[in-house]
Design a protein around this motif. Structure first.
Motif, PDB file in Angstrom:
ATOM      1  N   UNK A  83       0.891  -1.190   0.094  1.00 50.57           N
ATOM      2  CA  UNK A  83       0.093  -0.007   0.087  1.00 50.57           C
ATOM      3  C   UNK A  83       0.878   1.344  -0.064  1.00 50.57           C
ATOM      4  N   UNK A  84       1.807   1.169   0.687  1.00 47.41           N
ATOM      5  CA  UNK A  84       2.663   2.465   0.690  1.00 47.41           C
ATOM      6  C   UNK A  84       4.097   2.372  -0.157  1.00 47.41           C
ATOM      7  N   UNK A  85       4.151   1.646  -1.263  1.00 46.77           N
ATOM      8  CA  UNK A  85       5.155   1.535  -2.248  1.00 46.77           C
ATOM      9  C   UNK A  85       5.428   3.120  -2.620  1.00 46.77           C
ATOM     10  N   UNK A  86       4.495   3.846  -3.108  1.00 45.66           N
ATOM     11  CA  UNK A  86       4.717   5.166  -3.472  1.00 45.66           C
ATOM     12  C   UNK A  86       5.448   5.948  -2.571  1.00 45.66           C
ATOM     13  N   UNK A  87       5.106   5.863  -1.228  1.00 50.08           N
ATOM     14  CA  UNK A  87       5.721   6.616  -0.305  1.00 50.08           C
ATOM     15  C   UNK A  87       7.030   6.252   0.149  1.00 50.08           C
ATOM     16  N   UNK A  88       7.137   4.626   0.000  1.00 50.25           N
ATOM     17  CA  UNK A  88       8.674   4.386   0.032  1.00 50.25           C
ATOM     18  C   UNK A  88       9.610   4.819  -0.912  1.00 50.25           C
ATOM     19  N   UNK A  89       8.973   4.756  -2.258  1.00 49.05           N
ATOM     20  CA  UNK A  89       9.821   5.042  -3.246  1.00 49.05           C
ATOM     21  C   UNK A  89      10.107   6.646  -3.074  1.00 49.05           C
ATOM     22  N   UNK A  90       9.408   7.498  -2.436  1.00 43.77           N
ATOM     23  CA  UNK A  90       9.540   8.798  -2.373  1.00 43.77           C
ATOM     24  C   UNK A  90      10.802   8.957  -1.286  1.00 43.77           C
ATOM     25  N   UNK A  91      10.692   8.087  -0.325  1.00 49.61           N
ATOM     26  CA  UNK A  91      11.529   8.202   0.971  1.00 49.61           C
ATOM     27  C   UNK A  91      12.957   7.678   0.478  1.00 49.61           C
ATOM     28  N   UNK A  92      13.128   6.564  -0.090  1.00 50.78           N
ATOM     29  CA  UNK A  92      14.461   5.822  -0.152  1.00 50.78           C
ATOM     30  C   UNK A  92      14.762   5.922  -1.811  1.00 50.78           C
ATOM     31  N   UNK A  93      13.766   6.113  -2.724  1.00 54.24           N
ATOM     32  CA  UNK A  93      14.119   5.991  -4.093  1.00 54.24           C
ATOM     33  C   UNK A  93      13.545   4.812  -4.770  1.00 54.24           C
ATOM     34  N   UNK A  94      13.215   3.711  -4.109  1.00 50.58           N
ATOM     35  CA  UNK A  94      13.162   2.337  -4.695  1.00 50.58           C
ATOM     36  C   UNK A  94      12.122   1.741  -3.682  1.00 50.58           C
ATOM     37  N   UNK A  95      11.684   0.653  -4.232  1.00 47.16           N
ATOM     38  CA  UNK A  95      10.514  -0.160  -3.371  1.00 47.16           C
ATOM     39  C   UNK A  95      11.212  -1.485  -3.054  1.00 47.16           C
ATOM     40  N   UNK A  96      12.497  -1.653  -3.513  1.00 49.05           N
ATOM     41  CA  UNK A  96      12.979  -3.124  -3.361  1.00 49.05           C
ATOM     42  C   UNK A  96      14.294  -2.923  -2.588  1.00 49.05           C
ATOM     43  N   UNK A  97      14.663  -4.057  -1.941  1.00 49.16           N
ATOM     44  CA  UNK A  97      15.793  -4.142  -1.182  1.00 49.16           C
ATOM     45  C   UNK A  97      15.835  -3.696   0.392  1.00 49.16           C
ATOM     46  N   UNK A  98      16.912  -3.790   1.263  1.00 48.81           N
ATOM     47  CA  UNK A  98      16.644  -3.553   2.706  1.00 48.81           C
ATOM     48  C   UNK A  98      16.435  -2.036   2.909  1.00 48.81           C
ATOM     49  N   UNK A  99      16.782  -1.209   2.152  1.00 47.87           N
ATOM     50  CA  UNK A  99      16.814   0.180   2.616  1.00 47.87           C
ATOM     51  C   UNK A  99      15.056   0.512   2.515  1.00 47.87           C
ATOM     52  N   UNK A 100      14.375  -0.276   1.394  1.00 50.56           N
ATOM     53  CA  UNK A 100      13.097   0.259   1.246  1.00 50.56           C
ATOM     54  C   UNK A 100      12.272  -0.662   2.272  1.00 50.56           C
ATOM     55  N   UNK A 101      12.770  -1.794   2.845  1.00 49.72           N
ATOM     56  CA  UNK A 101      11.912  -2.382   3.780  1.00 49.72           C
ATOM     57  C   UNK A 101      11.646  -1.744   5.263  1.00 49.72           C
ATOM     58  N   UNK A 102      12.794  -1.037   5.269  1.00 50.34           N
ATOM     59  CA  UNK A 102      12.932  -0.117   6.550  1.00 50.34           C
ATOM     60  C   UNK A 102      11.689   0.607   6.731  1.00 50.34           C
TER      61      UNK A 102
END
Length: 226
Positions: A83-102
């Motif tokens: 649900x928050x993939x767009x927000x995740x991309x906005x924060x860390x620039x990607x929706x995959x990987x360790x930083x995206x899961x945080x």
């Protein structure tokens, strides 16, 4: 239609697979817990302070905060991830990987810990708060030097519970490209039917949880007897 089982990874070759995944999982756990601890503590203090029996009752603010926390706790983590993939991309620039899961870990666990904090603060005897205020302490001083100090064992215990939940959610994130031990268990243990990798991953996750639980319990015992 028959299924061809892949050969299990030899035990001697499992650690090179586990090592990078373990590093990713630990990064997710440590960073997520640290951020969740800070944000959850602040939100929990606000919930308690603006509550009916708080130091600064503000019913509208408390109701809004309670609604936000309630919604946050109601969304299953696997749904929150998507649900928050767009927000995740906005924060860390990607929706995959360790930083995206945080990002979803923090978003999902902060409301949980905030409620734990609020509950721990409610356990502080009202008489101590009134004594501090009568002695001339400001609201901020009372919160920092009386309420939080008295509630410290419960706060640490609650953070330990939150951390353990984060371990489980970080493993779940492996199903959607989050990396770490969860991804290893899915890629090798499940998709390749590799029982050795699956067993090693499960054992390692259990060890991680037990070590964090032991450390948290130790800290709680020490600060409870100060």
């Amino acid at each position: 239609m028959s299924t061809v089982l892949a050969a299990a990874t030899p035990w001697g070759e499992i650690w090179p697979l586990l090592q990078p995944a373990l590093g990713q999982t630990m990064a997710m756990i440590v960073v997520s817990t640290a951020i969740t601890g800070v944000l959850g503590l602040l939100l929990g203090v606000l919930l308690h302070t603006t509550g009916r029996d708080g130091l600064r009752p503000l019913p509208p603010v408390n109701a809004l905060l309670g609604l936000v926390v309630g919604i946050g706790r109601s969304v299953p983590f696997i749904v929150l991830l998507a649900a928050i993939i767009p927000f995740t991309r906005l924060v860390v620039g990607t929706s995959l990987g360790t930083s995206a899961v945080i990002v979803p870990l923090v978003v999902g666990m902060t409301p949980f810990y905030a409620r734990v904090v609020e509950g721990s603060l409610r356990e502080v005897p009202r008489g101590l708060v009134e004594m501090a205020r009568a002695a001339g302490a400001s609201r901020l001083q009372t919160t920092l030097k009386v309420v939080l100090r008295e509630a410290a064992p419960g706060l640490v215990g609650g953070l330990t519970i939150t951390l353990v939940a984060i371990v489980g959610f970080s493993a779940m994130a492996g199903t959607v490209g989050g990396g770490g031990l969860g991804a290893l268990a899915i890629d090798y243990g499940y998709n390749r039917y590799d029982g050795n990798v699956m067993l090693a991953t499960v054992v390692l996750l259990v060890v991680i949880v037990q070590l964090f639980q032991f450390a948290g319990d130790l800290v709680v015992r020490r600060i409870s007897h100060r």
